[in-house]
Design a protein around this motif. Structure first.
Motif, short mmCIF file in Angstrom:
data_model
loop_
_atom_site.label_atom_id
_atom_site.label_comp_id
_atom_site.label_asym_id
_atom_site.label_seq_id
_atom_site.Cartn_x
_atom_site.Cartn_y
_atom_site.Cartn_z
N GLY A 151 0.78 -1.22 0.00
CA GLY A 151 0.00 0.00 0.00
C GLY A 151 0.81 1.27 0.00
O GLY A 151 0.29 2.35 0.32
N ASP A 152 2.11 1.19 -0.37
CA ASP A 152 2.97 2.38 -0.37
C ASP A 152 3.18 2.95 -1.76
O ASP A 152 4.00 3.85 -1.94
N VAL A 153 2.48 2.42 -2.76
CA VAL A 153 2.56 2.94 -4.13
C VAL A 153 1.16 3.35 -4.56
O VAL A 153 0.17 2.68 -4.22
N VAL A 154 1.06 4.43 -5.29
CA VAL A 154 -0.23 4.98 -5.69
C VAL A 154 -1.02 3.97 -6.52
O VAL A 154 -0.45 3.08 -7.15
N LYS A 155 -2.34 4.11 -6.50
CA LYS A 155 -3.19 3.25 -7.30
C LYS A 155 -3.10 3.64 -8.77
O LYS A 155 -2.70 4.75 -9.12
N GLY A 156 -3.48 2.73 -9.63
CA GLY A 156 -3.52 3.02 -11.06
C GLY A 156 -2.19 2.84 -11.78
O GLY A 156 -2.05 3.28 -12.92
N THR A 157 -1.21 2.21 -11.12
CA THR A 157 0.09 2.04 -11.78
C THR A 157 0.01 1.06 -12.95
O THR A 157 0.84 1.13 -13.87
N ALA A 158 -0.96 0.16 -12.94
CA ALA A 158 -1.09 -0.79 -14.06
C ALA A 158 -1.38 -0.04 -15.36
O ALA A 158 -0.77 -0.31 -16.40
N GLU A 159 -2.30 0.92 -15.30
CA GLU A 159 -2.62 1.71 -16.49
C GLU A 159 -1.45 2.59 -16.90
O GLU A 159 -1.16 2.75 -18.09
N ILE A 160 -0.76 3.17 -15.91
CA ILE A 160 0.42 4.00 -16.21
C ILE A 160 1.49 3.16 -16.88
O ILE A 160 2.11 3.57 -17.87
N PHE A 161 1.72 1.94 -16.35
CA PHE A 161 2.74 1.07 -16.92
C PHE A 161 2.41 0.71 -18.36
O PHE A 161 3.26 0.81 -19.25
N PHE A 162 1.17 0.29 -18.61
CA PHE A 162 0.81 -0.16 -19.95
C PHE A 162 0.92 0.98 -20.96
O PHE A 162 1.41 0.79 -22.07
#
Length: 583
Positions: free
Chosen positions: A22-33
């Motif tokens: 829980g120390d990384v912001v949500k939505g990183t999957a979309e940012i990564f892709f």
């Protein structure tokens, strides 16, 4: 330690996700892709963005991604992801999008056992078997449709190894067996006359064990094996000896008898593992030879011919052979010859059929002039028709014209090929994720095939990095139905086409499964408005990005002309093209 883990499809769909800390912001999957998809060239396996480190591997059309905001060893995370993918394959039987989706409960259970609060615990298949209680849903391997000869009727088909190692619904039919496979990758550098300049073999002896208990096995190798740079005894390279430059063994292998008897003793662990890896350099008989020929017919035309000859014994055969040739982007034509009988006997999704079709489509590209208003401020360019007329706007000085080139498929119009078709989804919101980007209202809008939901995703062989975007195919299942479908994206699965539920059920008469269908390339129906080019990004004089739709064929090339100065456009991905106008 890792903060997040997720598995993505090639379309960017999040199949599995787990936030450990829980120390990384949500939505990183979309940012990564989004970052990986629009990376210039191939994205590196490790990169940092806004203080978050992304580490990923790509296997079987799936992205395995880990994120962290801590300073950890990237190589250790890559190794962890690789071993996690291996564990998923061992317990699910196959590693693809369908098997992960249907076994998501099992995958989450494996995740909880392998990683705790971001710290790796174990990736040993044998240890995990005692902790896992969910049964795997067995996925049948797709039929390739290849009619290959059966040289040894006692040989087990290769898809028999796609059985999970853990508990399954048909546990009572489980057999006590082990599979052995020898995989070799041959790298050969040849001169223009076909002589071998440099060659190497990277090989691996792989096993997958379904044995009950823990029996000791012995694997006897060629007694004439000689290993360089290793004090492992044996002969010293007489006639007929096999000389290995280097080799390594699995940690379970006992090398006590290897020096004298060339025998490996080991207790096989559960799941798939490499017993031995080796490398050979030197002279050996290569299975294929390549002969290139180049002839300059005119000062502005160069014809290149590439011939491939098989040098394999008559007692052997080559199955599922694919030949890929890198050609220049602005080639006028390309075609395959001399493979007619081989392609005809395939009766499936063999690459010879697809390669020949795609090459034929590229060989007859015909210019299609599309004139439009030159208003950079307006995000939609309305095409005025097929005449080479131009029109100017008061907001810009001069005129602008865009020229697109379509493949008319004349060489392949009469060809009907056999392919496999599966179900994509029944959720219309998935249209937004299509890699051709037709579904976005601001990028081409909904057209006939999206409205009627007669759309499909193609595998990489057909998709061709976007070459198939907008192409139409008549799909028919014998004794059931038929429909003309359009390619709007790609998928990483094994089926040639994965179609939306409406189209899938109409063609196959079923609600799920994989079926053999016939495919024939046809012209797409267009509405009365005529061809449409939509500017996605063009509010400056330096850069323009556009997408084409409502065309009878797929677009193979495009150019943009401003005040008579033509600039070739480059395909970014799917059906999206860009041009750097230079101001």
């Amino acid at each position: 330690m890792i903060s997040q883990f997720y598995i993505l499809s090639l379309r960017g769909d999040t199949i599995i996700t787990r936030d450990f800390r829980g120390d990384v912001v949500k939505g990183t999957a979309e940012i990564f892709f989004r970052k990986v998809k629009f990376w210039h060239g191939d994205a590196p396996p490790i990169f940092n963005l806004d203080g978050v480190t992304y580490v990923f591997i790509k296997k079987n059309g799936l992205y395995f991604v880990a994120t962290t905001c801590h300073n950890i060893s990237p190589a250790a995370v890559v190794e962890l992801l690789t071993k996690m993918a291996k564990v998923f394959k061992d317990f699910c039987g196959m590693l693809n999008e369908e098997s992960i989706r249907k076994n998501f409960v099992l995958v989450y259970e494996l995740l909880d056992e392998m990683v705790d609060f971001g710290y790796p615990q174990t990736t040993n298949t044998e240890h995990l078997k005692s902790c896992i209680h969910n049964e795997a849903v067995v996925i049948e391997a797709p039929k390739l449709g290849l009619n290959l000869p059966q040289w040894n009727p006692r040989t087990v088909p290769s898809n028999a190894v796609h059985r999970p190692v853990g508990p399954t619904h048909d546990a009572k039919n489980k057999k006590n067996e082990i599979f052995v496979d020898i995989l070799e990758r041959i790298s050969v550098l040849m001169s223009s006359n076909g002589f071998v300049i440099n060659s190497a073999i990277d090989g691996s002896i792989q096993m997958k064990s379904y044995l009950m208990g823990n029996p000791e096995l012995k694997l006897a190798l060629n007694e004439d094996i000689v290993v360089k740079n290793m004090d492992l005894g044996g002969s010293h390279g007489g006639y007929g000896s096999v000389i290995l430059d280097d080799c390594n063994f699995h940690e379970c292998v006992d090398l006590q008898d290897f020096s004298d008897l060339r025998t490996l003793s080991f207790y096989p662990p559960d799941g798939e593992f490499a017993v031995m890896n080796y490398r050979i350099t030197g002279d050996f008989r290569v299975p294929f030879r390549i002969f290139p020929f180049a002839e300059q017919q005119t000062p502005h035309k160069l014809e290149i011919t590439i011939k491939v000859r098989a040098d394999i014994p008559e007692s052997n055969y080559g199955g599922n052979v694919q030949i890929s040739c890198m050609i220049v982007r602005r080639d006028l034509s390309a075609h395959a010859a001399g493979i007619e009988s081989y392609a005809t006997n395939r009766h499936g999704d063999g690459s010879s059929n697809w390669s020949k079709f795609l090459a034929a489509a590229a060989s007859i590209a015909q210019p299609l002039l599309l004139a439009m208003a030159s208003c950079f401020a307006g995000l939609t360019w309305a095409l005025l028709g097929l005449a080479a007329a131009t029109e100017s706007c008061s907001s810009t000085a001069g005129s602008l014209m865009l020229q697109a080139r379509q493949g008319l498929h004349k060489h392949a119009m009469s060809e009907v090929v056999t392919a496999s078709m599966g179900l994509w989804t029944d959720d219309a919101s998935a249209f937004q994720g299509g890699s051709c980007e037709y579904a976005s209202a601001s990028q081409g809008g909904l057209h006939k095939y999206l409205e009627s939901r007669a759309v499909c995703l193609a595998n990489p062989v057909i998709y061709g990095n976007g070459v198939a975007c907008g192409s139409c195919w008549k799909a028919q299942r014998e004794g059931q139905g038929s429909m003309v479908v359009q390619i709007i994206g790609s998928h990483g699965g094994s089926n040639n086409l994965d179609c939306f539920f409406d189209a899938f059920s109409t063609i196959t008469g079923a609600d799920a499964g994989t079926f053999e269908v016939s495919l024939e390339p046809v012209e797409c129906e267009v509405n009365g408005a005529g061809p449409v080019a939509t500017v996605v990004d063009g509010d400056n004089a330096w850069y323009t990005r556009a997408i084409f739709s409502n065309l009878p064929h797929a677009v193979l090339a495009a150019s943009i002309s401003v005040d008579g100065k033509a600039t070739e456009m480059r395909r970014i991905s799917g059906a999206t093209w860009e041009a750097n106008l230079g101001g």
